[in-house]
Design an enzyme around this catalytic site. Structure first.
Site: not given
Length: 394
Positions: A85, A142
């Protein structure tokens, strides 16, 4: 380097794929997706793993992708994780491959993490110089902060569906030279907790403070007293951080408000200190408020736990990177007060989280000027390939 160590993957094995890795990383950089929105990134990863012969499972814990490759009859298995991400930051690098999406950028290097593991994936599938099972875990979210991608994948049965003997992960490290590694057994990155303290007083006119209970005064006292928690309650040999990040209260200079609020970031490296910090913050907030005739409500949220590297797996990973880059390019990592949801994986499996240098002049993580250092791509890919081969030695 011994002849035995030469039989495993080396950086030179990736030299002819350096340009391909750079193109891959820059494509991912130009197309960032936020936590739990990594649809295109996950598809990009899954399609390549399938092309290389992996057994691919999509949508693990939402948008997670796991690639499984079995070779031989070995009974051991390894998991290696990369995060996918990006962050809600407007990129200001001016690079030709900068983010094409306003307000989103890969400001933490997850584009590089994903690329390095994909590079290792292709190599392992092509050479198959291992005996056992490789599980490549491409994790979403994350950066989510809470209910993160690691938690979601674990809740979705990651370790039951894809058993492993140990798990490994990596993060780039601005300030350390590209191609170098920083290692540490035991606590590496901090637990990150947050406390939002709301002070309820009694508002009124600023000219008649004796008729009020001023929550601003309570907040000011609380901000200063909280600075004594680490200085006077935590053992000096331990490390902790208590930071008041926001303070809000009032709308006009001639009005004493009804309430005020402060938000506190709390970092620690052990279960004992983590508990102590929460206890002291609650006691101090309650006591100071009561001393002024006010009351408090405390929303104390525990975030990511401490990243604790297991001794055996860290020693193993350290030996692998020393073989790969040489003793002089492997150092001891200081404890890092930042947090990382890889900690959740390490609560379930032994493993090691490594740090890979991103360049001495690299912008800091989460900066609008940050960019992953492409010079580290072949080093990282070779390290993952070698680590898997060594862990699953034929």
């Amino acid at each position: 380097m011994s002849q035995a160590s030469n039989q495993f993957a080396g950086i030179q094995d990736f030299d002819d794929r350096a340009a391909e890795l750079i193109d891959m990383r820059r494509h991912l950089h130009a197309h960032p997706e936020l936590s739990f929105e990594e649809h295109e990134t996950a598809a990009y990863v899954a399609e390549r793993l399938e092309r290389w012969g992996y057994e691919v499972t999509r949508n693990v814990g939402g948008l997670g992708v796991v690639g499984r490759l079995k070779q031989g009859d070995g009974g051991r298995s390894i998991a290696i994780r990369a995060d996918m991400d990006a962050l809600p930051i407007q990129e200001a690098t001016g690079l030709p491959y900068a983010s094409t999406t306003d307000g989103k950028m890969h400001a933490c290097g997850h584009d590089g993490h994903t690329t390095m593991l994909l590079g290792a994936a292709e190599y392992l599938a092509r050479t198959r110089h291992f005996n056992g099972v490789v599980n490549l875990v491409f994790q979403p979210a994350e950066e989510a902060g809470k209910v993160s991608g690691a938690q979601a994948m674990i809740a979705d049965g990651l370790f039951e569906r894809f058993p492993c003997d140990a798990i490994f992960g990596l993060h780039n490290h601005p300030g350390a030279p590209a191609g170098t590694f920083l290692m540490r057994a035991g606590p590496l990155m901090a637990a990150a907790d947050t406390a939002v303290i709301t002070i309820a007083g009694r508002g009124g006119h600023a000219s008649r403070p004796h008729l009020t209970v001023d929550p601003i005064v309570v907040a000011a006292n609380l901000v200063m007293t909280l600075q004594t928690v680490v200085a006077r309650n935590v053992n000096p040999t331990e490390t902790a951080v208590v930071t008041v990040g926001t303070i809000h209260g009032g709308t006009a200079s001639n009005v004493i408000p009804e309430s005020a609020e402060i938000a506190v970031s709390i970092r620690s490296f052990s279960t004992e200190v983590r508990g102590l910090l929460e206890s002291r913050i609650r006691d101090i907030a309650t006591s100071i408020a009561a001393a002024h005739g006010a009351s408090v409500s405390i929303d104390y949220e525990r975030g990511y736990p401490v990243v604790i590297n297991s001794e055996e797996e860290t020693a193993f990973a350290t030996a692998v990177v020393r073989e790969l880059v040489g003793e002089e390019k492997v150092g001891v990592c200081p404890m890092i007060p930042g947090s990382e949801d890889f900690a959740y994986f390490l609560e379930h499996k032994p493993g090691c989280f490594l740090r890979l240098g991103n360049g001495e002049n690299s912008a800091i993580l989460h900066s609008s000027k940050y960019d992953f250092n492409d010079d580290s791509l072949t080093t990282g890919a070779a390290m993952w390939a070698r680590l898997a081969e060594r862990f699953l030695s034929v």
